[in-house]
Design an enzyme around this catalytic site. Structure first.
Site, PDB file in Angstrom:
ATOM      1  N   GLY A  66       0.295  21.034  88.288  1.00 41.43           N
ATOM      2  CA  GLY A  66       1.281  21.216  87.215  1.00 41.43           C
ATOM      3  C   GLY A  66       0.984  20.359  85.989  1.00 41.43           C
ATOM      4  N   LEU A  67       0.000  19.452  86.107  1.00 42.47           N
ATOM      5  CA  LEU A  67      -0.339  18.575  84.974  1.00 42.47           C
ATOM      6  C   LEU A  67      -0.832  19.387  83.776  1.00 42.47           C
ATOM      7  CD1 LEU A  67      -0.638  15.543  84.135  1.00 42.47           C
ATOM      8  CD2 LEU A  67      -3.028  15.717  84.824  1.00 42.47           C
ATOM      9  N   VAL A  91      -4.410  24.138  87.809  1.00 38.16           N
ATOM     10  CA  VAL A  91      -3.406  23.548  86.905  1.00 38.16           C
ATOM     11  C   VAL A  91      -3.094  22.105  87.326  1.00 38.16           C
ATOM     12  CG1 VAL A  91      -2.407  25.771  86.232  1.00 38.16           C
ATOM     13  CG2 VAL A  91      -1.386  24.522  88.156  1.00 38.16           C
ATOM     14  N   THR A 121       0.142  22.266  82.615  1.00 41.93           N
ATOM     15  CA  THR A 121       1.127  23.329  82.349  1.00 41.93           C
ATOM     16  C   THR A 121       2.097  22.795  81.297  1.00 41.93           C
ATOM     17  OG1 THR A 121       2.794  22.586  83.940  1.00 41.93           O
ATOM     18  CG2 THR A 121       1.089  24.066  84.797  1.00 41.93           C
ATOM     19  N   GLY A 162      -6.714  24.212  92.586  1.00 42.88           N
ATOM     20  CA  GLY A 162      -6.112  23.141  91.783  1.00 42.88           C
ATOM     21  C   GLY A 162      -6.337  23.332  90.287  1.00 42.88           C
ATOM     22  N   TYR A 173      -2.672  26.186 107.674  1.00 42.60           N
ATOM     23  CA  TYR A 173      -1.483  26.038 106.837  1.00 42.60           C
ATOM     24  C   TYR A 173      -0.235  26.384 107.655  1.00 42.60           C
ATOM     25  CZ  TYR A 173      -4.688  26.060 102.765  1.00 42.60           C
ATOM     26  OH  TYR A 173      -5.693  25.793 101.874  1.00 42.60           O
TER      27      TYR A 173
HETATM   28  N1  NAP Z   1      -9.571  22.279 100.955  1.00 42.00           N
HETATM   29  C1  NAP Z   1      -9.103  23.447 100.612  1.00 42.00           C
HETATM   30  O1  NAP Z   1      -9.659  24.459 100.961  1.00 42.00           O
HETATM   31  C2  NAP Z   1      -7.861  23.530  99.769  1.00 42.00           C
HETATM   32  C3  NAP Z   1      -7.188  22.358  99.391  1.00 42.00           C
HETATM   33  C4  NAP Z   1      -6.075  22.483  98.574  1.00 42.00           C
HETATM   34  C5  NAP Z   1      -5.667  23.739  98.158  1.00 42.00           C
HETATM   35  N2  NAP Z   1      -6.317  24.873  98.542  1.00 42.00           N
HETATM   36  C6  NAP Z   1      -5.879  26.221  98.084  1.00 42.00           C
HETATM   37  O2  NAP Z   1      -5.782  26.225  96.680  1.00 42.00           O
HETATM   38  C7  NAP Z   1      -4.461  26.625  96.294  1.00 42.00           C
HETATM   39  C8  NAP Z   1      -4.069  25.931  95.004  1.00 42.00           C
HETATM   40  O3  NAP Z   1      -4.139  24.538  95.195  1.00 42.00           O
HETATM   41  P1  NAP Z   1      -3.008  23.547  94.713  1.00 42.00           P
HETATM   42  O4  NAP Z   1      -1.699  24.121  95.148  1.00 42.00           O
HETATM   43  O5  NAP Z   1      -3.368  22.176  95.134  1.00 42.00           O
HETATM   44  O6  NAP Z   1      -3.250  23.574  93.169  1.00 42.00           O
HETATM   45  P2  NAP Z   1      -2.519  23.964  91.837  1.00 42.00           P
HETATM   46  O7  NAP Z   1      -2.536  25.436  91.694  1.00 42.00           O
HETATM   47  O8  NAP Z   1      -3.155  23.143  90.787  1.00 42.00           O
HETATM   48  O9  NAP Z   1      -1.049  23.413  92.023  1.00 42.00           O
HETATM   49  C9  NAP Z   1      -0.004  24.205  92.468  1.00 42.00           C
HETATM   50  C10 NAP Z   1       1.274  23.470  92.121  1.00 42.00           C
HETATM   51  O10 NAP Z   1       1.305  23.215  90.713  1.00 42.00           O
HETATM   52  C11 NAP Z   1       2.598  23.402  90.221  1.00 42.00           C
HETATM   53  N3  NAP Z   1       2.567  24.558  89.305  1.00 42.00           N
HETATM   54  C12 NAP Z   1       1.873  25.724  89.410  1.00 42.00           C
HETATM   55  N4  NAP Z   1       2.115  26.512  88.357  1.00 42.00           N
HETATM   56  C13 NAP Z   1       2.971  25.831  87.564  1.00 42.00           C
HETATM   57  C14 NAP Z   1       3.582  26.135  86.329  1.00 42.00           C
HETATM   58  N5  NAP Z   1       3.346  27.275  85.699  1.00 42.00           N
HETATM   59  N6  NAP Z   1       4.403  25.200  85.784  1.00 42.00           N
HETATM   60  C15 NAP Z   1       4.641  24.021  86.409  1.00 42.00           C
HETATM   61  N7  NAP Z   1       4.089  23.687  87.585  1.00 42.00           N
HETATM   62  C16 NAP Z   1       3.260  24.581  88.151  1.00 42.00           C
HETATM   63  C17 NAP Z   1       3.503  23.680  91.417  1.00 42.00           C
HETATM   64  O11 NAP Z   1       3.961  22.423  91.873  1.00 42.00           O
HETATM   65  P3  NAP Z   1       5.510  22.230  92.316  1.00 42.00           P
HETATM   66  O12 NAP Z   1       5.663  23.093  93.514  1.00 42.00           O
HETATM   67  O13 NAP Z   1       5.605  20.767  92.601  1.00 42.00           O
HETATM   68  O14 NAP Z   1       6.339  22.671  91.158  1.00 42.00           O
HETATM   69  C18 NAP Z   1       2.525  24.292  92.406  1.00 42.00           C
HETATM   70  O15 NAP Z   1       2.928  24.150  93.732  1.00 42.00           O
HETATM   71  C19 NAP Z   1      -3.593  26.302  97.499  1.00 42.00           C
HETATM   72  O16 NAP Z   1      -2.429  27.067  97.538  1.00 42.00           O
HETATM   73  C20 NAP Z   1      -4.513  26.628  98.627  1.00 42.00           C
HETATM   74  O17 NAP Z   1      -4.470  28.022  98.887  1.00 42.00           O
HETATM   75  C21 NAP Z   1      -7.416  24.775  99.326  1.00 42.00           C
END
Ligand code: NAP
Length: 302
Positions: free
Chosen positions: A202-203, A199, A205, A197, A50
């Site tokens: 953000g879908l 949420v 939320t 993932g 990252y």
């Molecule tokens: N292959 C892997 O190992 C892998 C792959 C992907 C992720 N990850 C890990 O998993 C974590 C989470 O994954 P993700 O970031 O894809 O998933 P997520 O938690 O579903 O999505 C995070 C995004 O959702 C939005 N969000 C979160 N809370 C919100 C709220 N209360 N209201 C409105 N929007 C909200 C924000 O988007 P906006 O910034 O656009 O507002 C935020 O950046 C990552 O940080 C990473 O550490 C690992």
């Protein structure tokens, strides 16, 4: 906040902070991480790749003062080999893993990594060599536990059968319910799931309508844009708070280790933590589950 215990004895908060999208500005990352700690989060997810290592360094630096007082647990990942020109290639070799651990220890400023995860992988990898690298690191006291982050059933099943993984990370939420395919197998082996993932960008939320238009205009999996819109509307009839719904769905799985939500602002983080504290009746979770499609992993099965 409730903590869940992994096979190795590591205790991780039921909601973890996904640090991938914290950015590279320390002030911004610090505000989110420190608020997460105040709210009871003790599990933080990062990876060596990252922001090309900057994320690990930032996370390590910001968490350092809290390490001894707050039972902080950090999960990081390995497998993407960074070249001098800034590009990466997949490298699950023992040599690379044992070299990389040194850099992650340095970046995070710790003597031992809590949870070291293979960041993907294929069935054509030298699987036993990779597993033995993690086992050796454990014996050498450089890592406490290891896991795999994967959405390939053939790879996940191999690790469940032939390794001592504590965790399996996969995208998992009420819409992307594909991990249900492997939950019993993980449960049998005492392996906990790290649901990334949760949420769904953000879908799931309070911003669902906006996020649907901004990030899902082409639909996803078996859903086109219209399907997804009507499914979201239908879920809201059961429970308007979609985050509470998806968190309760995840919590109802036997295997939950931690829900790894990303947040790009303190407000999002606070909203997510508040929603974790809402307990919904199991009948409503089941009703919601019936309103979404049964998705399954379709590739990399054997
Ligand atoms: N292959 C892997 O190992 C892998 C792959 C992907 C992720 N990850 C890990 O998993 C974590 C989470 O994954 P993700 O970031 O894809 O998933 P997520 O938690 O579903 O999505 C995070 C995004 O959702 C939005 N969000 C979160 N809370 C919100 C709220 N209360 N209201 C409105 N929007 C909200 C924000 O988007 P906006 O910034 O656009 O507002 C935020 O950046 C990552 O940080 C990473 O550490 C690992």
């Amino acid at each position: 906040m409730q903590k869940n215990v992994l096979k190795s004895g590591l205790e991780i908060s039921e909601l973890g902070l996904g640090c991938m999208s914290l950015g590279t500005k320390k002030k911004h990352a610090q505000a989110i991480i420190e608020r997460a700690i105040e709210l009871g989060i003790t599990y933080f997810d990062t990876a060596d790749m990252y922001d090309k290592g900057i994320n690990e360094k930032l996370v390590g630096e910001i968490l350092k003062p809290y390490q001894n007082t707050h039972d902080i647990v950090i999960g990081t990942k390995v497998g993407n080999h960074l070249k001098d020109d800034g590009t990466t290639f997949w490298d699950p070799s023992k040599k690379h893993i044992k070299e990389s651990v040194k850099q992650s220890l340095k970046n995070l400023g710790v003597d031992e990594l809590d949870l070291y995860q293979l960041h993907g992988g294929t069935i054509d990898d030298p699987l036993d060599e990779t597993i033995s690298a993690f086992d050796e690191l454990k014996k050498e006291g450089l890592i406490r536990a290891y896991g795999i982050s994967s959405i390939r059933p053939n790879v996940i099943n191999y690790y469940l059968e032939h390794s001592d993984i504590d965790t399996w990370m996969a995208q998992f939420n009420l819409i992307d319910n594909r991990p249900e395919d492997l939950i019993q197998a993980a449960h049998k082996k005492g392996v906990k799931v790290l649901a990334r993932g949760p949420v769904f960008k953000g879908l799931l939320t309070a911003s669902s309508n906006q996020v649907l238009d901004d990030k899902f205009e082409d639909g996803i999996f078996d859903y086109n844009y219209q399907d997804l819109g009507s499914t979201i509307a239908s879920l809201k009839e059961i429970e308007h708070n979609l985050t509470a719904l998806t968190f309760n769905y995840l919590r109802s799985q036997d295997v939950l280790g931690s829900i790894i939500a990303g947040a790009s602002s303190v407000e999002q983080l606070e909203e997510n933590v508040n929603n974790l504290n809402i307990d919904l009746d199991f009948n409503r979770i089941q009703a919601a589950r019936k309103r979404v499609k049964d998705l399954h992993y379709t590739n990399h099965l054997n």
